[in-house]
Structure formats: C-alpha cells, structure tokens
Design a protein around this motif. Structure first.
Motif, PDB file in Angstrom:
ATOM      1  N   VAL A 187       0.855  -1.185   0.000  1.00  4.45           N
ATOM      2  CA  VAL A 187       0.000   0.000   0.000  1.00  4.45           C
ATOM      3  C   VAL A 187       0.895   1.239   0.000  1.00  4.45           C
ATOM      4  CG1 VAL A 187      -1.641   1.342   1.362  1.00  4.45           C
ATOM      5  CG2 VAL A 187      -1.980  -1.125   1.060  1.00  4.45           C
ATOM      6  N   LEU A 188       0.673   2.105  -0.956  1.00  2.97           N
ATOM      7  CA  LEU A 188       1.474   3.316  -1.106  1.00  2.97           C
ATOM      8  C   LEU A 188       0.851   4.507  -0.406  1.00  2.97           C
ATOM      9  CD1 LEU A 188       2.335   2.900  -4.912  1.00  2.97           C
ATOM     10  CD2 LEU A 188       3.599   2.050  -2.913  1.00  2.97           C
ATOM     11  N   VAL A 195      -7.603   3.452  -1.546  1.00  2.00           N
ATOM     12  CA  VAL A 195      -6.317   2.890  -1.166  1.00  2.00           C
ATOM     13  C   VAL A 195      -5.500   2.684  -2.431  1.00  2.00           C
ATOM     14  CG1 VAL A 195      -5.096   1.009  -0.026  1.00  2.00           C
ATOM     15  CG2 VAL A 195      -7.341   1.706   0.812  1.00  2.00           C
ATOM     16  N   THR A 196      -4.343   3.295  -2.495  1.00  2.00           N
ATOM     17  CA  THR A 196      -3.470   3.174  -3.658  1.00  2.00           C
ATOM     18  C   THR A 196      -2.365   2.177  -3.345  1.00  2.00           C
ATOM     19  OG1 THR A 196      -3.901   5.489  -4.199  1.00  2.00           O
ATOM     20  CG2 THR A 196      -2.028   4.432  -5.286  1.00  2.00           C
ATOM     21  N   THR A 197      -2.183   1.181  -4.214  1.00  2.00           N
ATOM     22  CA  THR A 197      -1.186   0.147  -3.989  1.00  2.00           C
ATOM     23  C   THR A 197      -0.249   0.046  -5.181  1.00  2.00           C
ATOM     24  OG1 THR A 197      -2.121  -1.853  -5.009  1.00  2.00           O
ATOM     25  CG2 THR A 197      -3.120  -1.134  -2.953  1.00  2.00           C
ATOM     26  N   SER A 198       0.753  -0.797  -5.031  1.00  3.70           N
ATOM     27  CA  SER A 198       1.691  -1.055  -6.120  1.00  3.70           C
ATOM     28  C   SER A 198       1.057  -1.857  -7.246  1.00  3.70           C
ATOM     29  CB  SER A 198       2.898  -1.836  -5.573  1.00  3.70           C
ATOM     30  OG  SER A 198       2.460  -3.054  -4.974  1.00  3.70           O
ATOM     31  N   ARG A 199      -0.146  -2.356  -7.023  1.00  5.39           N
ATOM     32  CA  ARG A 199      -0.805  -3.238  -8.000  1.00  5.39           C
ATOM     33  C   ARG A 199      -2.108  -2.675  -8.526  1.00  5.39           C
ATOM     34  NH1 ARG A 199       2.369  -7.967  -9.162  1.00  5.39           N
ATOM     35  NH2 ARG A 199       3.668  -8.366  -7.319  1.00  5.39           N
ATOM     36  N   LEU A 218       3.664   4.840   6.047  1.00 10.22           N
ATOM     37  CA  LEU A 218       2.668   5.447   5.168  1.00 10.22           C
ATOM     38  C   LEU A 218       2.857   6.953   5.101  1.00 10.22           C
ATOM     39  CD1 LEU A 218      -0.399   3.381   6.380  1.00 10.22           C
ATOM     40  CD2 LEU A 218       0.673   3.221   4.131  1.00 10.22           C
ATOM     41  N   PRO A 219       2.558   7.569   3.968  1.00 10.56           N
ATOM     42  CA  PRO A 219       2.754   9.012   3.828  1.00 10.56           C
ATOM     43  C   PRO A 219       2.017   9.802   4.906  1.00 10.56           C
ATOM     44  CG  PRO A 219       2.292   8.014   1.697  1.00 10.56           C
ATOM     45  CD  PRO A 219       2.069   6.940   2.724  1.00 10.56           C
ATOM     46  N   GLY A 220       2.715  10.769   5.494  1.00  4.46           N
ATOM     47  CA  GLY A 220       2.114  11.627   6.495  1.00  4.46           C
ATOM     48  C   GLY A 220       1.995  11.010   7.877  1.00  4.46           C
ATOM     49  N   ARG A 221       2.507   9.789   8.039  1.00  5.03           N
ATOM     50  CA  ARG A 221       2.346   9.097   9.321  1.00  5.03           C
ATOM     51  C   ARG A 221       3.688   8.743   9.968  1.00  5.03           C
ATOM     52  NH1 ARG A 221      -1.683   8.116   5.827  1.00  5.03           N
ATOM     53  NH2 ARG A 221      -3.827   7.872   6.598  1.00  5.03           N
TER      54      ARG A 221
END
Length: 430
Positions: A187-188, A195-199, A218-221
């Motif tokens: 999960v990106l 939810v944006t993932t590599s797949r 995770l971004p922002g975390r």
C-alpha cells in the motif's frame, strides 16, 4: 540458523506461499490495510455480522508476516495505556476467553495458565510485595523453580498460545467468509474512499488502517508511532528431566519486574521461547532489516541461562525479531470517522494479541453504527500526540532504553528501586 521470520511461522503447519496480489483496480465496501491480527479480526467480525459486505484485505507480504506471526505468544489482559475506570481491563479479560474459545474451534494451541511476574532481587520484591495476586517464594516454587526468585505476582487472565497458528487460521477463515485477501501488495497511500497500492487501487466507502508498528511507513504518518523492535529466541525441545526439575507444568507465561521487559512461555512442544526489549531503535523509524541484533540476542541467551541454568546446554534453534507500535503517550487507540469513512487501530506497545481482537470487535461496532459497551471504552477516539522529528525521536527512544537498562543494573547492584526509572516513566507518560 533458520532465516524465516520466526520459530512460530516455521512451525505453524501452514503453507506460507503468498496468495495472489491485487489484480488491478477494485471496488469494495470495506478496504482493510494489513493482514495481521487487527485487520483480520476486523474482517472476520464485519463478515460475521454483515455477510453481504464486500471486504478486501491488502497485505504487503503475507498474512502474519509482521508482529502477529513473530510475538512472544501471550494473550493477556494487560493494557499499557490509561484505564481510569478499569473498563479496558474487564473487556480484555473477556477477550482472552473469547480468543481461547475461537482457538479451540480452530485447532490453535492455547493454554490459559495465567502469568507469573517474578520478583528477582530486593528492588523487584519491594515493588511487587503486597500486590494483588502476590505469592510467597514457597508458593512460587510450587509452580516454577527459577534462580533468585523471592516471590511472584500471579494474574490468571493470560494464556500461552501459538501466534502464527492463530493468524494463519484467521486468514483462512476470512477468505472462507468471502473476503478477498491480496498478498504481495504494498500500500502506497490511503485516503478517504481510496487505497493506492503497487498493484492498483481499491475504492471503498470504508478504509481501515491496521498496520500497527509499520504505520510510520505510510505518507504523512512518519511520526504517528515509534516502531520499537522486540527480539526473541527459542530453544530446542527440552527433555522430561528438565521439566521435572523446574516444574512449569501449568504453562504460565513468565516475566520478572525488570524495567527493560522480558517475557517467556513454555511451548506446546516443550521449548522455551524468551523475548525482550533492548534492540537499538533505527533512525528515521525504519522497520526494514532483521540483522544487526546479535548483541541483543546474546543478552537474551544469557538471561535464559541465568533464569534456567539447567538449560545452559540447550541449543537455540531460532533467533528473530519484529517491530511493535509505541504511541507517544503509550496509549493504544481505536478510531472511526464516519464523515470520512476512515478507521484505524493499534499502538499496543507489545500487548497486542488480545488487544487486536478487541480492536477488531470495536471497529466492527463503530463501522456498523452499533452503540455498545465496546464503543464507549476509553481508547475509542483517543489521539496520541505525534513523536518528535528526527534526530530528537532517535535520541529520545534510545535514551529511554539506555535509562531503563541502567536502572536495572543499578537495582541489581544496590537492591533498591530505581529513581531514574520512575522519572523516565513519568516523562514518557507511562
């Protein structure tokens, strides 16, 4: 030396070949990020109450690869955070029994023998004597014979279990209930509804973050949680003569009252699994890499042989470790924002087996808008303040560990409770 993530995963009796990754963009009712205890219990409970829900679970590695498959195997009512009314404790006591009933139905090793916190030395005895559940040294020796023990506190609300068998059984169960479980899917980013993932991407009205110690990736975390590493060792199976000499027939989980925590259990196949804190914190909250911890593993081996000199010749078959999530105020939380559809739970500070099951049940009630005693527990809606930015975070976490280690050494030397440990505990909000 085996290089798999843990003794438990090596011996869970399940095929660990990852399931297929997300095949592309999907729509769902609920998207859950993380296939450990929190994510899988949430999926299980949601589908138990609402079987028609379309639930997608996303996992970067495979189910149980993280802390759920690496921990010490305690299912306890211990709670690291603030519990002013005792309601969290009562809920966790019930949860231990509920997890036990589930394990019995799914052939997961689970023995509720309680836990013994040993008093080893004058400082520990001073702190523990008079505590509810106190056992004198003679009563303690009837349960287990460990060097240097002057008594112990017994808590019945704890079980020894096989953590990887539990998480793998949960994964199979949620798939059987109709959830889609995609592994090898990083999960990106996650946002309300997406939810944006590599797949590919998953669009869902409800998005649940169940990433515990890995949340900081995770971004922002990055500063939401500190990933603190706990390390563990397992002995070979020990013969009947060893167990006759030390007892431990009740399979109580075991700790003592040192400040730099240790924990142990006797496994179903007669090994000792012993773990503890003290591994170096990695700058920038990095969670990658399982090497570079030889000194901490060696310290655990010394502790094992100090507690049980009879095991001095026993082979150590597995050495491993993993990260656990520590909030800035040591208070786990469960949150769901109905306006955005975002939910999350975690920050269990190493007491996550029962807590994650309770979190999954609580998230289910929040998502389904059930007004229950779970939705009124003190961890619901709690927000911890963020950890300091680097290098302050690295300095703070490293200094805390060093201070607790120094406190343990001072107590061993003087026999008096450490004022330094008290000061550090107040500073970090414990």
């Amino acid at each position: 030396m085996n290089q798999s993530p843990s003794f438990w995963l090596d011996n869970c009796g399940d095929d660990l070949t990852p399931r297929a990754p997300l095949p592309g963009d999907r729509d769902a009712d609920v998207a859950i990020v993380g296939a450990g205890y929190t994510g899988l219990w949430t999926a299980h409970q949601l589908l138990r109450y609402e079987p028609s829900l379309h639930v997608v679970v996303l996992e970067r590695e495979y189910a149980g690869w993280g802390a759920s498959g690496r921990n010490g195997g305690w299912c306890s009512a211990l709670f690291p955070g603030h519990d002013p009314t005792g309601e969290m404790r009562k809920a966790l006591e019930r949860t231990v029994d509920e997890v036990g009933a589930w394990c019995a139905e799914h052939d997961v090793d689970f023995v509720k023998g309680g836990t013994l916190t040993l008093a080893r030395g004058s400082a520990q005895t001073t702190r523990l004597r008079g505590t509810a559940g106190w056992l004198a040294d003679s009563a303690t020796r009837e349960r287990i014979r460990v060097t240097g023990v002057e008594g112990a506190v017994f808590d019945p609300h704890c079980a020894a279990l096989h953590p990887a068998k539990l998480v793998r059984a949960l994964a199979h169960e949620v798939v059987a209930q109709g959830a889609e479980l995609y592994e090898q899917t990083a999960v990106l980013d996650l946002q309300p509804g997406l939810v944006t993932t590599s797949r590919g991407s998953v669009r869902a009205a409800i998005v649940v973050q169940a990433t515990e110690g890995y949340s900081c990736e995770l971004p922002g975390r990055r500063r939401s949680i500190a990933p603190v590493r706990s390390l563990v060792i397992a002995t070979e199976a020990l013969d009947a003569g060893f167990w006759d000499e030390i007892g431990w027939s009740g399979r109580e989980t075991l700790a003592d009252d040192r400040h730099l925590i240790i924990y142990a259990q006797r496994t179903a196949d007669d090994r000792i699994v012993l773990g503890g804190r003290g591994a170096p914190y990695r700058f920038g909250s990095r969670t990658d890499g399982d090497t570079g911890y030889a000194a901490t593993h060696a310290a655990l081996e010394r502790t094992l042989r100090e507690l049980f000199p009879q095991a001095s010749g026993a082979a150590i078959t597995h050495r491993w470790g993993g990260v656990l999530g520590v909030p800035r105020d040591w208070m786990p939380s469960v949150r769901f924002d109905r306006s955005t559809g975002l939910g999350e739970a975690g920050g269990y500070v190493g007491d996550g087996v029962a807590s994650a099951a309770l979190a999954g049940a609580t998230l289910t009630d929040l998502i389904l808008d059930h007004d229950t005693e779970l939705t009124r527990l003190p961890w619901v809606g709690h927000r911890s303040r963020r950890w300091e930015p680097e290098p302050l975070r690295w300095l703070g976490v490293s200094m805390m560990a060093a201070a607790m280690s120094a406190a343990d050494r001072a107590e061993q030397r003087t026999g008096r409770p450490s004022k330094l440990a008290k000061t550090v505990s107040r500073l970090i909000g414990k």
